[in-house]
Design an enzyme around this catalytic site. Sequence first.
Site, PDB file in Angstrom:
ATOM      1  N   GLU A  75      47.256  58.745  38.904  1.00 60.82           N
ATOM      2  CA  GLU A  75      48.246  59.577  38.218  1.00 60.82           C
ATOM      3  C   GLU A  75      47.759  59.784  36.788  1.00 60.82           C
ATOM      4  O   GLU A  75      47.459  58.802  36.102  1.00 60.82           O
ATOM      5  CB  GLU A  75      49.610  58.901  38.222  1.00 60.82           C
ATOM      6  CG  GLU A  75      50.239  58.761  39.579  1.00 60.82           C
ATOM      7  CD  GLU A  75      51.604  58.095  39.480  1.00 60.82           C
ATOM      8  OE1 GLU A  75      52.542  58.719  38.966  1.00 60.82           O
ATOM      9  OE2 GLU A  75      51.719  56.931  39.897  1.00 60.82           O
ATOM     10  N   ARG A 337      44.207  43.576  45.633  1.00 65.17           N
ATOM     11  CA  ARG A 337      44.031  44.098  44.279  1.00 65.17           C
ATOM     12  C   ARG A 337      43.296  43.091  43.408  1.00 65.17           C
ATOM     13  O   ARG A 337      43.183  41.913  43.734  1.00 65.17           O
ATOM     14  CB  ARG A 337      45.392  44.436  43.665  1.00 65.17           C
ATOM     15  CG  ARG A 337      46.290  43.240  43.499  1.00 65.17           C
ATOM     16  CD  ARG A 337      47.734  43.629  43.295  1.00 65.17           C
ATOM     17  NE  ARG A 337      47.994  44.057  41.937  1.00 65.17           N
ATOM     18  CZ  ARG A 337      49.181  44.523  41.535  1.00 65.17           C
ATOM     19  NH1 ARG A 337      50.174  44.630  42.403  1.00 65.17           N
ATOM     20  NH2 ARG A 337      49.373  44.887  40.297  1.00 65.17           N
ATOM     21  N   LYS A 347      51.154  49.684  31.920  1.00 68.34           N
ATOM     22  CA  LYS A 347      51.113  50.779  30.951  1.00 68.34           C
ATOM     23  C   LYS A 347      52.268  50.679  29.964  1.00 68.34           C
ATOM     24  O   LYS A 347      52.117  50.950  28.773  1.00 68.34           O
ATOM     25  CB  LYS A 347      51.165  52.120  31.677  1.00 68.34           C
ATOM     26  CG  LYS A 347      49.934  52.435  32.495  1.00 68.34           C
ATOM     27  CD  LYS A 347      50.130  53.711  33.298  1.00 68.34           C
ATOM     28  CE  LYS A 347      48.974  53.942  34.246  1.00 68.34           C
ATOM     29  NZ  LYS A 347      49.211  55.071  35.157  1.00 68.34           N
TER      30      LYS A 347
END
Length: 704
Positions: A75, A337, A347
């Site tokens: 994104e 991950r 973020k």
Amino acid sequence: MADVKEEPKVSKRAAEKEAKKAAAKAAKAAGKANAPTKPSAPATSEPVDPFKQGWLKGVYNEKAVTDVRTRFPPEPNGYLHIGHAKAITVNFGFAKSYGGACNLRFDDTNPTKEEEKYFTSIKEMVHWLGFEPHTITYSSDEFDKLYELAEELTRRGKAYVCHCSPADVKRGRGQLGGGEYGPRSACSHWSRAVDENLSELRGMRDGKYKPGEAVLRMKQYLATKPEEYEVSEEDSPAAKKEKEKLKSLSDNPALWDAAAYRVTKNNHHHRTGDKWRIYPTYEFTHCICDALEGITHSLCTVEFETLRPAYNWLLEELDIKNRGSDEKGPMQREYGRLNVEGTILSKRRIMMLVEGTTVGNEPESNNTAEDAAEDLEELSLAEEGDEEHPSAAHSLPQTQTTTTTNTRRIPPAVAGWDDPRLFTLVALRRRGVPPGALKKFVLDLGVTKANANTMTHSLDASIRTYLERTVPRLMLVLDPIKVVFQNLPDDYLEEREVPFDPKDKTKGTHKVPFTKTIYIDRDDFREEDDADFFRLSPGQSVGLLNAEHPIRCISLHKDAGTGKVDEIIAEYGKDVPAGRARIHWVGESAAHHSPVKAEARIFNPLFKAAKPNELDWKTGGYYDDLNPDSLVVFPNAMIECGFEYIRDNAPWPKEEGEAKGTADKSSVRFQGLRTAFFALDSESTGEKVVLNRIVSLKEDGGKK
């Protein structure tokens, strides 16, 4: 009678050494004699391809196509971080190993949060890591097709327009808070006729509704009743299996009628302008774009595993996939991950560190329609590497409309998203971490279903090992003290031929000047001698790296203002006793442009806590845990003159994307002997050299 010759005398140590050699030779011979005969190995064996081993090999075998297609679909609403280095490496590396191609796809379906700087940075990071996208695509390129499929899904009775408030949606989903759920129920809009839903969807498209007033939801399993999957004694084995499958699907929050389209509060899109008032959600867009691009293997991290049924459901309802089969359309599989403990990757939290924030008493909430629009997207997907996990729905937004008391304004903690104390890719790059070191770190941890949990010191150790074999070495003095040799003439000059890497002759050599005046590091001198201190002190001698003779301190001079030693009077030569250690230095010679003056920045952990994600981020407690020594600056550092060659012949090493033109100032890397690994900072100019410490040396804490 002949004279008997006396046997030569052999020292005990030499005898032991010869005995060990003989024993080793005998053992080796015995081993060869007893070893089974094996086929001789080829002179040069092919390196092991990590993408054709273990879990990844199994993934390919599940769908062994000749034309592999993968994608990296970020994104464009923030900067990539170290977790994304794994996602990039896995997707691009897997496709390359199986003779296929990987697309870079921007999932640009939320114009509210997307900015051009993120698009640019993401492309740069992919190229910096050494990967070339087969093509760069944008979800927005498919807006027309996506809307067409939304109407088709509605026409098939598998989508409906919902006008519920966020609170009503939560109640219908049975959300009790804290991850607990109660009974679920569909809203009154669920049973609308197909024609009415089509009319309402077109109304959303044409501006009939404001943000938050209408959402197209997929008709999945929210309305499934427990009695539909209740198993009875009369059920056949096949019926029982079908009911178990239905229960599994209906118990998955990802399938509780997720949103497909919503009206956004900012409808201007950077690529499509003002054409659209409604935009598709991730849950609707992602799988369809995979199919439209011909993606064969949709590889993502394990938190998306619960979303795989929703991924398949939509494609199956649109006849893009065959039910219960991965033969047609894209196949989603999930790998573990990359979690690096001791880092902040969220973020939202990095934004707080970069821009600062205001915390205080929670005001009363006053949800506007615009805020509710974002809240009505049913699944909040955690960004890869965040500490949050995917939840069933957004929390209700808070809009401050009342005056609060006891608020606290917290200032920024770092200088920007590329501050070398962060673990964004732009920050790691600026710090000087080579792209090849990141890729090797990812692959050494392995790619499996299990999360790759590691510590920052493990990352540093991996980077250090990579740098050790790939960058040249120079002498660098962080905090210099002037040393003047009283027994040398003013014009004394020795040009010492020094290799850039004693273990790698291909890096070449250079000449460094040894003159009447040199500079040593303050850490290598003490005013009072110590039995445990092996370096320079009054009356004590020490060796010099790359110099023929040792030096001895005769006297010293202190600065009147600071009281610190600013000059040492010493002697140099063959008559000076050998010291117990060898230290680095930089000679003073205008003809050699030596020393090169620099500012050196030493970066330490940003927080005192080992697990900063567990700090108080809600009320600002994280700020109180900031490490005051996270940045230590040496403004008067000195580098030997070989630095000019290193700077002019970068990148070091010439690997990955930096070998293909993505090198910047940070690719000027070297090992400061006995000090640390350094790289040139982006703030460096022709007049001022600024260095960043990449990582310390292994022996940092214990050198004497």
